[in-house]
Motif scaffolding. Sequence first.
Motif, short mmCIF file in Angstrom:
data_model
loop_
_atom_site.label_atom_id
_atom_site.label_comp_id
_atom_site.label_asym_id
_atom_site.label_seq_id
_atom_site.Cartn_x
_atom_site.Cartn_y
_atom_site.Cartn_z
N SER A 158 -6.14 0.00 0.06
CA SER A 158 -5.32 0.52 -0.65
C SER A 158 -3.81 0.08 -0.26
O SER A 158 -2.84 -0.10 -0.98
CB SER A 158 -5.43 2.19 -0.65
OG SER A 158 -6.47 2.68 -1.32
N LEU A 159 -3.93 -0.11 1.28
CA LEU A 159 -2.71 -0.61 1.87
C LEU A 159 -2.33 -1.73 1.56
O LEU A 159 -1.19 -2.27 1.46
CB LEU A 159 -2.76 -0.47 3.47
CG LEU A 159 -2.62 1.00 4.00
CD1 LEU A 159 -2.89 1.26 5.38
CD2 LEU A 159 -1.53 1.95 3.59
N LEU A 160 -3.37 -2.67 1.35
CA LEU A 160 -3.14 -4.21 1.09
C LEU A 160 -2.55 -4.23 -0.37
O LEU A 160 -1.51 -4.91 -0.75
CB LEU A 160 -4.36 -4.99 1.06
CG LEU A 160 -4.98 -5.34 2.44
CD1 LEU A 160 -6.49 -5.78 2.30
CD2 LEU A 160 -4.13 -6.26 3.11
N GLN A 161 -2.97 -3.33 -1.30
CA GLN A 161 -2.68 -3.40 -2.61
C GLN A 161 -1.33 -2.72 -2.96
O GLN A 161 -0.81 -2.79 -3.97
CB GLN A 161 -3.73 -2.50 -3.62
CG GLN A 161 -5.23 -3.30 -3.73
CD GLN A 161 -6.20 -2.33 -3.87
OE1 GLN A 161 -6.31 -1.26 -3.87
NE2 GLN A 161 -7.49 -3.13 -4.42
N GLU A 162 -0.86 -1.78 -1.90
CA GLU A 162 0.25 -1.34 -1.78
C GLU A 162 1.61 -2.33 -1.50
O GLU A 162 2.81 -2.05 -1.91
CB GLU A 162 0.38 -0.13 -1.22
CG GLU A 162 -0.19 1.03 -1.74
CD GLU A 162 -0.16 2.36 -0.56
OE1 GLU A 162 0.69 2.33 -0.05
OE2 GLU A 162 -0.88 3.51 -1.06
N ALA A 163 1.34 -3.31 -0.75
CA ALA A 163 2.30 -4.21 -0.59
C ALA A 163 3.28 -4.56 -1.68
O ALA A 163 2.77 -4.83 -2.62
CB ALA A 163 1.62 -5.42 0.24
N ASP A 164 4.54 -4.73 -1.15
CA ASP A 164 5.55 -5.11 -2.04
C ASP A 164 5.42 -6.33 -2.84
O ASP A 164 5.28 -6.91 -3.74
CB ASP A 164 6.93 -4.91 -1.63
CG ASP A 164 7.10 -3.27 -1.59
OD1 ASP A 164 7.56 -2.57 -2.47
OD2 ASP A 164 6.83 -2.66 -0.52
N MET A 181 -0.94 -12.27 -9.88
CA MET A 181 -0.01 -11.15 -10.17
C MET A 181 1.53 -11.43 -9.77
O MET A 181 1.75 -12.15 -9.17
CB MET A 181 -0.61 -9.98 -9.03
CG MET A 181 -1.96 -9.45 -9.34
SD MET A 181 -2.53 -9.06 -10.81
CE MET A 181 -1.77 -7.48 -11.08
N PRO A 182 2.18 -10.68 -10.46
CA PRO A 182 3.70 -10.98 -10.19
C PRO A 182 4.20 -10.74 -8.66
O PRO A 182 5.19 -11.34 -8.65
CB PRO A 182 4.38 -9.95 -11.35
CG PRO A 182 3.34 -8.71 -11.55
CD PRO A 182 1.96 -9.54 -11.37
N ASN A 183 3.79 -9.94 -7.85
CA ASN A 183 4.13 -10.00 -6.58
C ASN A 183 3.67 -10.89 -5.82
O ASN A 183 3.64 -10.90 -4.38
CB ASN A 183 3.83 -8.48 -6.16
CG ASN A 183 2.31 -8.29 -5.88
OD1 ASN A 183 1.82 -8.39 -6.63
ND2 ASN A 183 2.27 -7.03 -5.24
N ILE A 184 2.85 -11.95 -6.29
CA ILE A 184 2.43 -13.03 -5.25
C ILE A 184 3.36 -14.05 -5.43
O ILE A 184 3.39 -14.66 -6.34
CB ILE A 184 0.92 -13.28 -5.64
CG1 ILE A 184 0.02 -12.20 -5.56
CG2 ILE A 184 0.52 -14.71 -4.78
CD1 ILE A 184 -1.56 -12.55 -5.88
N HIS A 385 8.26 -2.47 -8.84
CA HIS A 385 8.18 -2.87 -10.19
C HIS A 385 7.16 -4.16 -10.43
O HIS A 385 6.62 -4.34 -11.52
CB HIS A 385 9.67 -2.92 -10.71
CG HIS A 385 10.29 -4.24 -10.23
ND1 HIS A 385 10.56 -3.99 -8.81
CD2 HIS A 385 10.70 -5.24 -10.65
CE1 HIS A 385 11.36 -5.26 -8.57
NE2 HIS A 385 11.33 -6.12 -9.52
N LEU A 386 6.98 -4.96 -9.14
CA LEU A 386 6.10 -6.03 -9.35
C LEU A 386 4.41 -5.66 -9.18
O LEU A 386 3.75 -6.44 -9.12
CB LEU A 386 6.54 -7.04 -8.66
CG LEU A 386 7.82 -7.51 -8.78
CD1 LEU A 386 8.26 -8.56 -7.62
CD2 LEU A 386 7.92 -8.18 -10.35
N ARG A 387 4.25 -4.55 -8.60
CA ARG A 387 2.89 -3.92 -8.08
C ARG A 387 2.21 -3.49 -9.30
O ARG A 387 2.54 -2.31 -9.93
CB ARG A 387 3.23 -3.12 -6.99
CG ARG A 387 1.89 -2.75 -6.20
CD ARG A 387 2.49 -2.01 -4.90
NE ARG A 387 3.09 -0.64 -5.31
CZ ARG A 387 4.07 -0.25 -4.42
NH1 ARG A 387 4.60 -0.94 -3.33
NH2 ARG A 387 4.58 0.89 -4.74
#
Length: 438
Positions: A158-164, A181-184, A385-387
Amino acid sequence: MKILLEDLHARGHSITVIRSSTSWYITEKSPLYTSITVQMDGDTDNFFDEYLKENIRLLKNTDPTLGSGLILGKYLKLPVMLNVRWITSGEGHFAIAPSPLSYIPAPGSGLTDKMNFMERVKNLFFHSIVMLQQKFMVGPNYDAICDKYIKGGCDIMSLLQEADIWLFRSDFVFDFPRPTMPNIVYIGGFQCKPAQPLPADLEEFVQSAGEHGVIIMTLGTLVNALPKEISDEIASVFAKMPQKVIWRHKGEQPSTLGNNTLIVDWMPQKDLLGHPQTKVFVAHGGTNGVQEAIYHGVPVLGIPLFFDQYDNLLRLQDRGAGKIIPLGDVNGHSFEQGLMEVLHRDSYRQNMQRLSRLHRDQPMSPMDRAIFWVEYVMRHKGAPHLRTEAYKMPWYSYYCLDVMLVLLTAVTLLLLSALAVCKFLCCRGRRKTKAKQH
């Protein structure tokens, strides 16, 4: 990481670095940053040499990356940016982006994005192993830390997936196409720079090769040398070549070393790769070396040792820009055959130079892109907003299994109801018919 720190400092940022006492690259004192040093026990200098000797035929392509920084970010309630490709459970995309196993190879599988049925079975098997390791071996260690320091607890996935933002050290010149994904933010080759002039003695040695050119070989900073018998066979092959050879080798000097081979403790790798005399790069397949070879257009003869190195080299081999010799298969014959193939078959250099042109043809350099997004997160105090919100969903909701179950149940009930009504009407009709007959 040090290269990124240098550029951030050059733009006026104040930086604090948490480092281990055994760090090879991040020194305790630096004009670039203030450091907080965490003491580490044990001697790491010869760890990888011993690891290699003990596991030479049993090497696995995994790279267990520490996730303690994620927990620290959560504890301090700060936006988190990851400068990483590998995570606690393999490759980062698998944690946050849709990853159909039908054409996306799992790390360590040795597969490309073109798989037949049996290869897809193998891919599913490898991915399942990684997921089981994460759930039952890796995850519980972090869960204990989360429970101790984070109110309400947490888990590492979950912490990995929460990264901005993810600063992802790859790109689609190097990697296989896949959903993202848009935040990569892809920064593959961000450390690559134009070659600088070589030291005078090294330049003289390189120029002495004449029209035959130079072969360079290094196995990176983690391994000083291969086992002696393999090093001797490699040295004997080099000795027969008309090319000059520059070989980073810190172990016992091979007994078969030729006059054309220069043994060094360190080499200016990027400057040698960018030199017009360099013909072939013999390498272990680390991410930095592979990206620098692409940047400078030098074909690779790869001897993968461990971690992600086989997967990295496989991507070059699939594009015709490199050739792999598994470590267990390295001997005088296989090494000479592979070296002659990469050296004299023009397609290897042509394919690698094509990759180089593709990599360089970008509207913004990978480093400028990395710096922009670091400052973007600072300006906006994160980038939620990118996550995607998918990580908050249970797996059965993510795959809409609950929706399909409800719809299937509704359709089944509707059909059963219709069937019951039809059966009731038919039975009633039969009773009326019988009554009339009597």
